[in-house]
Motif scaffolding. Structure first.
Motif, PDB file in Angstrom:
ATOM      1  N   LYS A   3       0.851  -1.184   0.000  1.00 59.78           N
ATOM      2  CA  LYS A   3       0.000   0.000   0.000  1.00 59.78           C
ATOM      3  C   LYS A   3       0.893   1.241   0.000  1.00 59.78           C
ATOM      4  O   LYS A   3       1.684   1.444   0.924  1.00 59.78           O
ATOM      5  CB  LYS A   3      -0.929  -0.002   1.215  1.00 59.78           C
ATOM      6  N   ASP A   5       1.883   5.011   0.510  1.00 63.88           N
ATOM      7  CA  ASP A   5       1.492   6.147   1.342  1.00 63.88           C
ATOM      8  C   ASP A   5       2.268   7.366   0.840  1.00 63.88           C
ATOM      9  O   ASP A   5       3.474   7.469   1.024  1.00 63.88           O
ATOM     10  CB  ASP A   5       1.818   5.864   2.812  1.00 63.88           C
ATOM     11  N   TYR A  59     -12.115   7.798  -2.454  1.00 57.12           N
ATOM     12  CA  TYR A  59     -12.122   6.422  -1.959  1.00 57.12           C
ATOM     13  C   TYR A  59     -12.602   5.451  -3.041  1.00 57.12           C
ATOM     14  O   TYR A  59     -12.105   4.310  -3.125  1.00 57.12           O
ATOM     15  CB  TYR A  59     -12.978   6.310  -0.702  1.00 57.12           C
ATOM     16  N   LYS A  62      -9.595   4.800  -5.104  1.00 53.11           N
ATOM     17  CA  LYS A  62      -8.670   3.913  -4.394  1.00 53.11           C
ATOM     18  C   LYS A  62      -9.086   2.450  -4.562  1.00 53.11           C
ATOM     19  O   LYS A  62      -8.260   1.583  -4.889  1.00 53.11           O
ATOM     20  CB  LYS A  62      -8.628   4.290  -2.914  1.00 53.11           C
ATOM     21  N   ASP A  72      -2.629  -0.525  -4.556  1.00 54.21           N
ATOM     22  CA  ASP A  72      -3.355   0.043  -3.424  1.00 54.21           C
ATOM     23  C   ASP A  72      -2.578   1.229  -2.866  1.00 54.21           C
ATOM     24  O   ASP A  72      -1.347   1.296  -2.980  1.00 54.21           O
ATOM     25  CB  ASP A  72      -3.538  -1.024  -2.339  1.00 54.21           C
ATOM     26  N   TYR A  73      -3.307   2.156  -2.263  1.00 55.17           N
ATOM     27  CA  TYR A  73      -2.661   3.339  -1.698  1.00 55.17           C
ATOM     28  C   TYR A  73      -3.535   3.947  -0.617  1.00 55.17           C
ATOM     29  O   TYR A  73      -4.740   3.695  -0.546  1.00 55.17           O
ATOM     30  CB  TYR A  73      -2.359   4.372  -2.789  1.00 55.17           C
ATOM     31  N   VAL A  74      -2.901   4.724   0.224  1.00 50.55           N
ATOM     32  CA  VAL A  74      -3.621   5.499   1.233  1.00 50.55           C
ATOM     33  C   VAL A  74      -4.162   6.748   0.547  1.00 50.55           C
ATOM     34  O   VAL A  74      -3.416   7.438  -0.166  1.00 50.55           O
ATOM     35  CB  VAL A  74      -2.684   5.893   2.393  1.00 50.55           C
TER      36      VAL A  74
END
Length: 204
Positions: A3, A5, A59, A62, A72-74
């Motif tokens: 993920k 960030d 979101y 995402k 995937d990512y924050v």
């Protein structure tokens, strides 16, 4: 699946420390979801609608990226551009005079087609109130002075005065573009005294 960030990957842009004080950064061009508005963010419904819409789409993007691209990512932090026909209103905190653009960054690997498809999916599922005002735009700030402010938003005045009236003249710089804020804390969950906000001003 890792993920990403962005607060860590782009630490010089999203992770300054209080010890760094006012400092210069070079900001690359970034694509952002944007919604414009006017007035006091604490009272005008436009502001709440803008933030609600931005997060709904951010979101959804995402989850689409994770499912379709296996990346995937924050979700990046909420950001805002602020200006007024009377810039002194920022020091006097006359918020009813403020114009603003609220924003959330879109990762570069998400293409226009996926963005458009995701927005339409959000429209069918949730129809957030500011969706018709949402746009995707590239912001090119380049060289900028920034500082991490810790504390209530209404205590930013002295920090901005030091940035504009001391740091910029002392370094032969002038303001260009709009005052930019990046919100690293959720004001619903964090005491005002501990809010962390990056204050950024493009310069030349």
């Amino acid at each position: 699946m890792d993920k990403i960030d962005f607060k860590k990957q782009l630490k010089h842009l999203y992770g300054p420390t209080a010890r760094m004080g006012i400092h210069l950064v070079d900001v690359p061009a970034m694509r952002l979801l944007m919604v414009d508005g006017h007035g006091d963010p604490n009272t005008v419904p436009q502001y709440r609608e803008a933030v609600e819409t931005l997060y709904a789409v951010a979101y959804a993007l995402k989850f689409a990226s994770k499912k379709q691209l296996e990346k995937d990512y924050v979700v990046p932090p909420l950001e805002g551009l602020w200006w007024s026909s009377d810039m002194a209103s920022f020091l006097t905190r006359e918020k009813d005079k403020w114009d603003w653009t609220m924003m959330i960054m879109v990762p570069e690997w998400i293409g226009p087609a996926m963005i458009d498809k995701t927005i339409e999916a959000v429209r069918k599922k949730k129809a957030p109130p500011a969706l018709d005002r949402l746009r995707v735009e590239t912001l090119e700030e380049g060289r900028a002075a920034q500082v991490l402010h810790i504390g209530p938003y209404d205590d930013e005045g002295p920090v901005l005065k030091k940035l504009h009236d001391e740091f910029l003249p002392q370094n032969g710089l002038i303001r260009v573009g709009k005052h930019h804020e990046i919100y690293l804390s959720d004001p619903r969950k964090v005491d005002p005294s501990r809010l962390r906000t990056i204050l950024r001003q493009p310069v030349k």
